[in-house]
Design a protein around this motif. Sequence first.
Motif, PDB file in Angstrom:
ATOM      1  N   ILE A  60       0.882  -1.168   0.000  1.00 34.54           N
ATOM      2  CA  ILE A  60       0.000   0.000   0.000  1.00 34.54           C
ATOM      3  C   ILE A  60       0.917   1.215   0.000  1.00 34.54           C
ATOM      4  O   ILE A  60       1.822   1.318   0.833  1.00 34.54           O
ATOM      5  CB  ILE A  60      -0.921   0.046   1.234  1.00 34.54           C
ATOM      6  CG1 ILE A  60      -1.883  -1.139   1.231  1.00 34.54           C
ATOM      7  CG2 ILE A  60      -1.682   1.372   1.277  1.00 34.54           C
ATOM      8  CD1 ILE A  60      -2.762  -1.220   2.473  1.00 34.54           C
ATOM      9  N   GLU A  61       0.676   2.123  -0.945  1.00 30.50           N
ATOM     10  CA  GLU A  61       1.433   3.365  -1.002  1.00 30.50           C
ATOM     11  C   GLU A  61       0.456   4.520  -0.816  1.00 30.50           C
ATOM     12  O   GLU A  61      -0.553   4.600  -1.516  1.00 30.50           O
ATOM     13  CB  GLU A  61       2.148   3.493  -2.337  1.00 30.50           C
ATOM     14  CG  GLU A  61       3.204   2.416  -2.532  1.00 30.50           C
ATOM     15  CD  GLU A  61       3.852   2.483  -3.894  1.00 30.50           C
ATOM     16  OE1 GLU A  61       4.959   3.028  -3.983  1.00 30.50           O
ATOM     17  OE2 GLU A  61       3.211   1.991  -4.837  1.00 30.50           O
ATOM     18  N   LYS A 119       4.185  14.124   2.808  1.00 32.30           N
ATOM     19  CA  LYS A 119       4.138  12.848   3.534  1.00 32.30           C
ATOM     20  C   LYS A 119       3.987  11.682   2.553  1.00 32.30           C
ATOM     21  O   LYS A 119       3.282  11.783   1.561  1.00 32.30           O
ATOM     22  CB  LYS A 119       2.984  12.826   4.532  1.00 32.30           C
ATOM     23  CG  LYS A 119       2.973  11.568   5.383  1.00 32.30           C
ATOM     24  CD  LYS A 119       2.068  11.694   6.559  1.00 32.30           C
ATOM     25  CE  LYS A 119       2.224  10.446   7.410  1.00 32.30           C
ATOM     26  NZ  LYS A 119       1.629  10.562   8.697  1.00 32.30           N
ATOM     27  N   ARG A 120       4.666  10.594   2.882  1.00 33.30           N
ATOM     28  CA  ARG A 120       4.575   9.368   2.091  1.00 33.30           C
ATOM     29  C   ARG A 120       4.654   8.179   3.049  1.00 33.30           C
ATOM     30  O   ARG A 120       5.503   8.145   3.935  1.00 33.30           O
ATOM     31  CB  ARG A 120       5.719   9.313   1.081  1.00 33.30           C
ATOM     32  CG  ARG A 120       5.732   8.072   0.253  1.00 33.30           C
ATOM     33  CD  ARG A 120       6.978   8.044  -0.654  1.00 33.30           C
ATOM     34  NE  ARG A 120       6.790   7.044  -1.659  1.00 33.30           N
ATOM     35  CZ  ARG A 120       6.672   7.275  -2.947  1.00 33.30           C
ATOM     36  NH1 ARG A 120       6.773   8.509  -3.398  1.00 33.30           N
ATOM     37  NH2 ARG A 120       6.504   6.297  -3.788  1.00 33.30           N
ATOM     38  N   GLU A 121       3.761   7.219   2.864  1.00 33.26           N
ATOM     39  CA  GLU A 121       3.757   5.997   3.672  1.00 33.26           C
ATOM     40  C   GLU A 121       3.809   4.792   2.749  1.00 33.26           C
ATOM     41  O   GLU A 121       3.219   4.818   1.668  1.00 33.26           O
ATOM     42  CB  GLU A 121       2.495   5.910   4.532  1.00 33.26           C
ATOM     43  CG  GLU A 121       2.363   6.983   5.556  1.00 33.26           C
ATOM     44  CD  GLU A 121       1.106   6.861   6.391  1.00 33.26           C
ATOM     45  OE1 GLU A 121       0.256   5.984   6.104  1.00 33.26           O
ATOM     46  OE2 GLU A 121       0.960   7.637   7.339  1.00 33.26           O
ATOM     47  N   ASN A 122       4.503   3.754   3.188  1.00 34.46           N
ATOM     48  CA  ASN A 122       4.580   2.527   2.415  1.00 34.46           C
ATOM     49  C   ASN A 122       4.422   1.344   3.358  1.00 34.46           C
ATOM     50  O   ASN A 122       5.178   1.194   4.313  1.00 34.46           O
ATOM     51  CB  ASN A 122       5.922   2.442   1.674  1.00 34.46           C
ATOM     52  CG  ASN A 122       5.987   1.235   0.773  1.00 34.46           C
ATOM     53  OD1 ASN A 122       6.053   0.115   1.244  1.00 34.46           O
ATOM     54  ND2 ASN A 122       5.975   1.468  -0.522  1.00 34.46           N
ATOM     55  N   TYR A 123       3.421   0.509   3.075  1.00 28.76           N
ATOM     56  CA  TYR A 123       3.184  -0.741   3.798  1.00 28.76           C
ATOM     57  C   TYR A 123       3.543  -1.869   2.845  1.00 28.76           C
ATOM     58  O   TYR A 123       3.104  -1.864   1.694  1.00 28.76           O
ATOM     59  CB  TYR A 123       1.709  -0.885   4.168  1.00 28.76           C
ATOM     60  CG  TYR A 123       1.158   0.201   5.053  1.00 28.76           C
ATOM     61  CD1 TYR A 123       0.950  -0.037   6.407  1.00 28.76           C
ATOM     62  CD2 TYR A 123       0.822   1.449   4.545  1.00 28.76           C
ATOM     63  CE1 TYR A 123       0.415   0.948   7.226  1.00 28.76           C
ATOM     64  CE2 TYR A 123       0.295   2.437   5.358  1.00 28.76           C
ATOM     65  CZ  TYR A 123       0.098   2.187   6.691  1.00 28.76           C
ATOM     66  OH  TYR A 123      -0.426   3.156   7.503  1.00 28.76           O
ATOM     67  N   ASP A 147      -6.780  13.963   2.244  1.00 28.79           N
ATOM     68  CA  ASP A 147      -6.368  12.646   2.722  1.00 28.79           C
ATOM     69  C   ASP A 147      -5.230  12.172   1.817  1.00 28.79           C
ATOM     70  O   ASP A 147      -5.003  12.745   0.745  1.00 28.79           O
ATOM     71  CB  ASP A 147      -7.538  11.653   2.673  1.00 28.79           C
ATOM     72  CG  ASP A 147      -7.354  10.460   3.620  1.00 28.79           C
ATOM     73  OD1 ASP A 147      -6.253  10.302   4.192  1.00 28.79           O
ATOM     74  OD2 ASP A 147      -8.308   9.687   3.781  1.00 28.79           O
ATOM     75  N   LEU A 148      -4.529  11.144   2.230  1.00 24.79           N
ATOM     76  CA  LEU A 148      -3.434  10.629   1.417  1.00 24.79           C
ATOM     77  C   LEU A 148      -3.983   9.866   0.215  1.00 24.79           C
ATOM     78  O   LEU A 148      -4.901   9.059   0.357  1.00 24.79           O
ATOM     79  CB  LEU A 148      -2.537   9.696   2.248  1.00 24.79           C
ATOM     80  CG  LEU A 148      -1.534  10.380   3.178  1.00 24.79           C
ATOM     81  CD1 LEU A 148      -2.199  10.972   4.387  1.00 24.79           C
ATOM     82  CD2 LEU A 148      -0.452   9.416   3.574  1.00 24.79           C
ATOM     83  N   LYS A 159      -6.899   7.278   1.868  1.00 27.72           N
ATOM     84  CA  LYS A 159      -6.326   6.302   2.803  1.00 27.72           C
ATOM     85  C   LYS A 159      -7.353   5.842   3.833  1.00 27.72           C
ATOM     86  O   LYS A 159      -7.432   4.655   4.146  1.00 27.72           O
ATOM     87  CB  LYS A 159      -5.110   6.892   3.511  1.00 27.72           C
ATOM     88  CG  LYS A 159      -4.489   5.919   4.490  1.00 27.72           C
ATOM     89  CD  LYS A 159      -3.359   6.511   5.266  1.00 27.72           C
ATOM     90  CE  LYS A 159      -2.854   5.447   6.230  1.00 27.72           C
ATOM     91  NZ  LYS A 159      -2.167   5.981   7.351  1.00 27.72           N
ATOM     92  N   LYS A 160      -8.150   6.761   4.325  1.00 31.79           N
ATOM     93  CA  LYS A 160      -9.106   6.426   5.382  1.00 31.79           C
ATOM     94  C   LYS A 160     -10.439   5.897   4.854  1.00 31.79           C
ATOM     95  O   LYS A 160     -11.327   5.572   5.642  1.00 31.79           O
ATOM     96  CB  LYS A 160      -9.366   7.655   6.248  1.00 31.79           C
ATOM     97  CG  LYS A 160      -8.128   8.124   6.986  1.00 31.79           C
ATOM     98  CD  LYS A 160      -8.373   9.409   7.727  1.00 31.79           C
ATOM     99  CE  LYS A 160      -7.071   9.928   8.312  1.00 31.79           C
ATOM    100  NZ  LYS A 160      -7.166  11.329   8.671  1.00 31.79           N
ATOM    101  N   ASN A 161     -10.592   5.803   3.524  1.00 29.29           N
ATOM    102  CA  ASN A 161     -11.874   5.398   2.961  1.00 29.29           C
ATOM    103  C   ASN A 161     -11.675   4.573   1.674  1.00 29.29           C
ATOM    104  O   ASN A 161     -12.011   5.027   0.590  1.00 29.29           O
ATOM    105  CB  ASN A 161     -12.729   6.635   2.687  1.00 29.29           C
ATOM    106  CG  ASN A 161     -14.184   6.307   2.493  1.00 29.29           C
ATOM    107  OD1 ASN A 161     -14.624   5.195   2.734  1.00 29.29           O
ATOM    108  ND2 ASN A 161     -14.942   7.287   2.041  1.00 29.29           N
ATOM    109  N   PRO A 162     -11.155   3.338   1.799  1.00 29.17           N
ATOM    110  CA  PRO A 162     -10.940   2.510   0.606  1.00 29.17           C
ATOM    111  C   PRO A 162     -12.255   1.999   0.011  1.00 29.17           C
ATOM    112  O   PRO A 162     -13.277   1.976   0.692  1.00 29.17           O
ATOM    113  CB  PRO A 162     -10.098   1.343   1.119  1.00 29.17           C
ATOM    114  CG  PRO A 162     -10.251   1.339   2.588  1.00 29.17           C
ATOM    115  CD  PRO A 162     -10.699   2.691   3.017  1.00 29.17           C
ATOM    116  N   PRO A 163     -12.215   1.583  -1.265  1.00 30.95           N
ATOM    117  CA  PRO A 163     -13.411   0.989  -1.876  1.00 30.95           C
ATOM    118  C   PRO A 163     -13.875  -0.236  -1.077  1.00 30.95           C
ATOM    119  O   PRO A 163     -13.065  -0.958  -0.485  1.00 30.95           O
ATOM    120  CB  PRO A 163     -12.934   0.573  -3.270  1.00 30.95           C
ATOM    121  CG  PRO A 163     -11.771   1.460  -3.546  1.00 30.95           C
ATOM    122  CD  PRO A 163     -11.111   1.688  -2.227  1.00 30.95           C
TER     123      PRO A 163
END
Length: 152
Positions: A39-40, A46-50, A111-112, A132-136
Amino acid sequence: MKSSIKLLALLFVFQFGCKSSEKTSAEKENKINISEVTIEAITRGKRENYSINPKQFSYKSTSKGETNVEKVKMTIDEDQWEQLEGLVAAINLARINTLEVPSKKFQFDGDLATTLNVNVNDTVYTSSTFDKKNPPEEIVELVNYIYSLKKE
């Protein structure tokens, strides 16, 4: 009489034992080979990577003034990986890039901007961009599961 009962019991166990192993072989043939799920999430500053693969989970974050800082890194156990495989199997990966997003706050830095990437059998399936806080709805369980690993 006793030998007849033993013979019937042995035949019963053998018959159902063979069917059970046949099912296992068929399940293995139909099983998808996931090598990694990422997940990017990106916005200005800001940047997050899971990232999760059969061996480990990692979470990295970069903010203004920081480089790519690894915040969480942990080993993945078999149960965690099996749960992830089940969540991926429930998704129609061929249509993941056409999923309708419930909100578009990412378009104005509310949001991201986030994408889900699933690498299966050497093919990478990338979702449409979502908040990021509201995926399909179709991928919400998988995304939330990956987010939950960060907290463990």
